[in-house]
Design a protein around this motif. Sequence first.
Motif, short mmCIF file in Angstrom:
data_model
loop_
_atom_site.label_atom_id
_atom_site.label_comp_id
_atom_site.label_asym_id
_atom_site.label_seq_id
_atom_site.Cartn_x
_atom_site.Cartn_y
_atom_site.Cartn_z
N TYR A 114 8.30 34.10 9.90
CA TYR A 114 7.91 33.73 8.58
C TYR A 114 8.15 34.88 7.91
CZ TYR A 114 5.50 29.35 9.65
OH TYR A 114 5.15 28.06 9.98
N TYR A 115 8.33 36.11 8.68
CA TYR A 115 8.68 37.44 7.97
C TYR A 115 10.10 37.40 7.20
CZ TYR A 115 8.82 42.32 6.73
OH TYR A 115 8.81 43.43 6.06
N ALA A 116 10.84 36.57 8.15
CA ALA A 116 12.46 36.03 7.89
C ALA A 116 12.23 35.18 6.42
CB ALA A 116 13.02 35.51 9.09
N LEU A 117 11.48 34.20 6.68
CA LEU A 117 11.54 33.23 5.55
C LEU A 117 10.78 33.98 4.23
CD1 LEU A 117 9.65 30.23 6.80
CD2 LEU A 117 12.20 30.76 7.21
N ILE A 118 10.21 34.77 4.31
CA ILE A 118 9.80 35.59 3.17
C ILE A 118 11.08 36.46 2.66
CG2 ILE A 118 8.36 37.51 2.32
CD1 ILE A 118 6.15 36.40 4.42
N ILE A 165 13.67 27.88 15.07
CA ILE A 165 14.17 29.42 15.00
C ILE A 165 15.80 29.48 14.90
CG2 ILE A 165 14.34 32.01 15.50
CD1 ILE A 165 11.79 31.48 17.11
N LYS A 166 16.45 28.93 15.89
CA LYS A 166 17.98 28.58 15.92
C LYS A 166 18.60 27.87 14.64
CE LYS A 166 18.65 29.14 20.86
NZ LYS A 166 19.28 28.27 22.12
N ASN A 167 17.69 26.98 14.23
CA ASN A 167 18.23 26.18 12.99
C ASN A 167 18.44 27.02 11.66
OD1 ASN A 167 18.77 23.93 14.51
ND2 ASN A 167 16.74 23.01 14.17
N LEU A 196 13.87 35.16 18.22
CA LEU A 196 14.56 34.50 19.32
C LEU A 196 14.35 35.38 20.60
CD1 LEU A 196 17.90 33.00 18.13
CD2 LEU A 196 15.99 31.80 19.00
N SER A 197 14.26 36.59 20.52
CA SER A 197 14.01 37.31 21.84
C SER A 197 12.67 37.24 22.28
CB SER A 197 14.42 38.84 21.57
OG SER A 197 13.74 39.59 20.70
N LYS A 198 11.67 36.82 21.44
CA LYS A 198 10.34 36.79 21.89
C LYS A 198 9.76 35.46 22.60
CE LYS A 198 9.71 40.54 19.97
NZ LYS A 198 9.28 41.87 20.74
N ASN A 207 3.45 26.18 16.67
CA ASN A 207 4.16 25.03 15.72
C ASN A 207 5.61 25.45 15.74
OD1 ASN A 207 2.07 23.17 15.28
ND2 ASN A 207 1.34 24.54 13.35
N ILE A 208 5.77 26.58 16.06
CA ILE A 208 7.23 27.26 15.98
C ILE A 208 7.98 27.22 17.35
CG2 ILE A 208 8.81 29.36 15.44
CD1 ILE A 208 7.40 27.98 13.04
N ASN A 209 9.07 26.78 17.58
CA ASN A 209 9.75 26.83 18.77
C ASN A 209 11.23 27.35 18.66
OD1 ASN A 209 11.44 24.68 17.63
ND2 ASN A 209 9.84 23.21 18.39
N GLU A 210 11.67 27.35 19.88
CA GLU A 210 13.21 28.19 19.69
C GLU A 210 14.09 27.46 18.78
OE1 GLU A 210 16.39 28.93 23.14
OE2 GLU A 210 14.53 29.53 23.65
N GLU A 211 14.02 26.05 18.98
CA GLU A 211 14.93 25.19 18.18
C GLU A 211 14.90 25.48 16.70
OE1 GLU A 211 16.13 20.27 17.50
OE2 GLU A 211 14.63 20.83 18.65
#
Length: 300
Positions: A224-228, A261-263, A246-248, A255-259
């Motif tokens: 979410y920090y990235a979205l901001i 984040i990758k997208n 992705l490293s976490k 509600n957040i998964n790896e897919e």
Amino acid sequence: MKTKLTRMLPDLVFAIIIFSSIYMGYPLVGKILLAVYFLYLIYKSLPAIYATAGGNAYKKGDKEKALTYFKKAANSKNAKANFISSYGYLLLRDGKITESEPYLEKAVELDDKLPQIKYSSLLNLSLLRWKQGRIPEAIKIAEDLKPNYLNSVVYEVLGYYYISNGNYKKAKTFNEEALLYDEDDDVIKDNMAQTHYFLSEYEEAEKIYSKIVPDVAFPEAYYYYALIKIEMGEIAEAKKLLEIALSKKVSFMSNINEEIIKNKLNEINSLIELKSIDEPNNPDDSNNLDDLHTQDQSEN
């Protein structure tokens, strides 16, 4: 309803028989009875022994061993509600929703004498209902708990529910209350920052994330920090944050998964690539991506 004295009565009677046998000149009988009594105590304590071993395994990060021990504890005869609820919760965290349901429902139904255990079991059941998509039911269970079982975890869970359900104004009021209760809880801070993000209050969200992101281990904060950062036009910073996300370790309870984040990271990489193609003769400008989001918005 059994009183504490009633529950202790069989042990007291057995102890009297043992010492009476020894006193009356039957030491061998007394020793045999004493050995039987100790074996009985071990048998009766097996659920607690299994649960303790499971708890230690979980702390060490050995999920499979923890599940094995807690399963034994939960399936033991006369297993206590907290052992059953703990096993159900571990199954839920592992994504085994169907398997966890009978255990979490059973834990709530048991007539536990300790209210705190009953409340904890209800909170776990609330989490199950949420993951089942039964959001209103999950929220109601947690809200009903709040007057009697007020703690940071309830604030974390309810704050996250309101965000997940799109009740952003309610989430903001609730998360402000939560911060007054526990201003040091990083999950509550993350809930508050997410709320600011969804209300387009980016500067307020950025202030929170800039303080907690170097230390927290969960990927939601970085995502979410990235979205901001994207909203603020800081694309390069957003990319770094998503790479850290992705490293976490991703939790099934999020509600957040790896897919996801990758997208988002792929979207940013595509934007960066387009920027480089559009301005091939300006190497200095190609590294300055602060205005990329603004330009992309205007082009759309």
